[in-house]
Design a protein around this motif. Sequence first.
Motif, PDB file in Angstrom:
ATOM      1  N   GLU A  26       0.833  -1.206   0.000  1.00  0.00           N
ATOM      2  CA  GLU A  26       0.000   0.000   0.000  1.00  0.00           C
ATOM      3  C   GLU A  26       0.872   1.261   0.000  1.00  0.00           C
ATOM      4  O   GLU A  26       0.662   2.205   0.755  1.00  0.00           O
ATOM      5  N   VAL A  27       1.849   1.218  -0.889  1.00  0.00           N
ATOM      6  CA  VAL A  27       2.778   2.333  -1.086  1.00  0.00           C
ATOM      7  C   VAL A  27       2.673   2.763  -2.547  1.00  0.00           C
ATOM      8  O   VAL A  27       2.621   1.926  -3.455  1.00  0.00           O
ATOM      9  N   ASP A  28       2.627   4.058  -2.799  1.00  0.00           N
ATOM     10  CA  ASP A  28       2.625   4.585  -4.155  1.00  0.00           C
ATOM     11  C   ASP A  28       4.049   4.953  -4.568  1.00  0.00           C
ATOM     12  O   ASP A  28       4.875   5.327  -3.723  1.00  0.00           O
ATOM     13  N   VAL A  29       4.314   4.855  -5.860  1.00  0.00           N
ATOM     14  CA  VAL A  29       5.644   5.131  -6.402  1.00  0.00           C
ATOM     15  C   VAL A  29       5.526   6.150  -7.526  1.00  0.00           C
ATOM     16  O   VAL A  29       4.624   6.061  -8.367  1.00  0.00           O
ATOM     17  N   ALA A  30       6.434   7.119  -7.542  1.00  0.00           N
ATOM     18  CA  ALA A  30       6.512   8.106  -8.612  1.00  0.00           C
ATOM     19  C   ALA A  30       7.906   8.072  -9.217  1.00  0.00           C
ATOM     20  O   ALA A  30       8.895   7.824  -8.517  1.00  0.00           O
TER      21      ALA A  30
ATOM     22  N   ALA B  40       3.999   2.660 -11.650  1.00  0.00           N
ATOM     23  CA  ALA B  40       4.958   3.763 -11.536  1.00  0.00           C
ATOM     24  C   ALA B  40       4.326   5.036 -12.083  1.00  0.00           C
ATOM     25  O   ALA B  40       4.136   5.179 -13.282  1.00  0.00           O
ATOM     26  N   ARG B  41       3.983   5.971 -11.218  1.00  0.00           N
ATOM     27  CA  ARG B  41       3.324   7.205 -11.618  1.00  0.00           C
ATOM     28  C   ARG B  41       4.355   8.204 -12.144  1.00  0.00           C
ATOM     29  O   ARG B  41       5.254   8.623 -11.413  1.00  0.00           O
ATOM     30  N   PRO B  42       4.251   8.611 -13.443  1.00  0.00           N
ATOM     31  CA  PRO B  42       5.211   9.594 -13.958  1.00  0.00           C
ATOM     32  C   PRO B  42       4.904  10.988 -13.436  1.00  0.00           C
ATOM     33  O   PRO B  42       3.756  11.408 -13.378  1.00  0.00           O
TER      34      PRO B  42
END
Length: 401
Positions: free
Chosen positions: A34-38, A54-56
């Motif tokens: 439950e971690v977001d990545v950019a 992977a959020r740009p």
Amino acid sequence: MPTTVSSGDRRPLVGIVGGGQLARMTADAAAPLEVDVAVPALAGADATAGHGPARPVAAGPRPAALTAFATRCDVVTFDHEKVAPELIADLEALGHVVRPGARALRLGSDKAHQRRVLAAHGLPVPPFVVVEDPRAARPAADRLGGFPLVAKQARGGYDGRGVRRVEGPDELDELLGPWLDVPGSAVVLEPALHLERELAVVVARRPGGDAVAYPVVETVQDDEARCREVVAPAPVPPTLAAAAQALAVEVGEVADAVGLLAVELFVVDGALLVNELAARPHNTGHLTIEACATSQFTNHLLAVLDRPLGPTALRAANAVMVNVVGAGDHDLGAADRAVVTSAADAGVHVHLYGKRARVGRKLGHVTAVGRDLDATRRRAAAAAEHLRRRTLDSAIRGGAW
């Protein structure tokens, strides 16, 4: 400032500087946590472009873009060492959470600095001389006992690049001319040692120093000194394996590493020598996805978020990873993965990075697990060779496997 990253009621956002396969696989590991990545939306980030987890994030000219990127994220980490440590130190001074910090990144990116620091702390490294002026090269070679030597660019080299075996003084002069042409550059000279084995240990380390070491693996290089195959567990005595893990943890303490630290080792006359460091997830740890209780990518995220680390024990008798390196211009995709997997068995796992194919480029890796080591090596090698052959120019291969 507390070391544990807190983001209130929302999911923490981890920013990964770099858009390569390491960022891609780290992003895949983030969802179950439950971690977001950019990742910065930069040209050349083809491994993460269009990759859902992977959020740009838009990025412009450095260093302002790096500061803006860090402002959006709860913690910033890296999938390469191509960021100047001075920029990282500036981010830290502004209060951004950067893991690893400037100290660890510099040790991983500057071989001359790395050799000097480790030697100063009494850690075992090969005999070496740092050369910054070509005129000092021949006297340095004499101090090391003469030729053959191994020359390594202090900065910029990786995976066999920037490393050359040198047979004589004229060859050394010819090599060092362009290598030392850039102001501030340096070259590390070392004897051409007789290596019994090459090993690696990946360590995950939290800000407070809590650390876990993965099982020791053996790395096998190709003719250009690039990693071709990784075998777990390394076929070494238990005492040597324990010493390698302990040495890697000690190197992590010296580096003040946070996140993952890969420590590559030589075995010479039965003793361990530190070869190279990388303060990030590493090629030698890819097999942990299938072979270990917690993958290196999961533990990297846990470490930079200062969460309890996962267990690292092997859950397979043997695991072998083989890199898939392009031999032509065919871009590998889901169909290629499916053919290899169905042609083998459930114990063969294909990872493709979504990168444009070109000769010599790493396009993916294959990991096989099994009870018999020789059979496991054959299965992994056969699957990787199928994929390599698939990238050959269709005009030459006729599209055949």
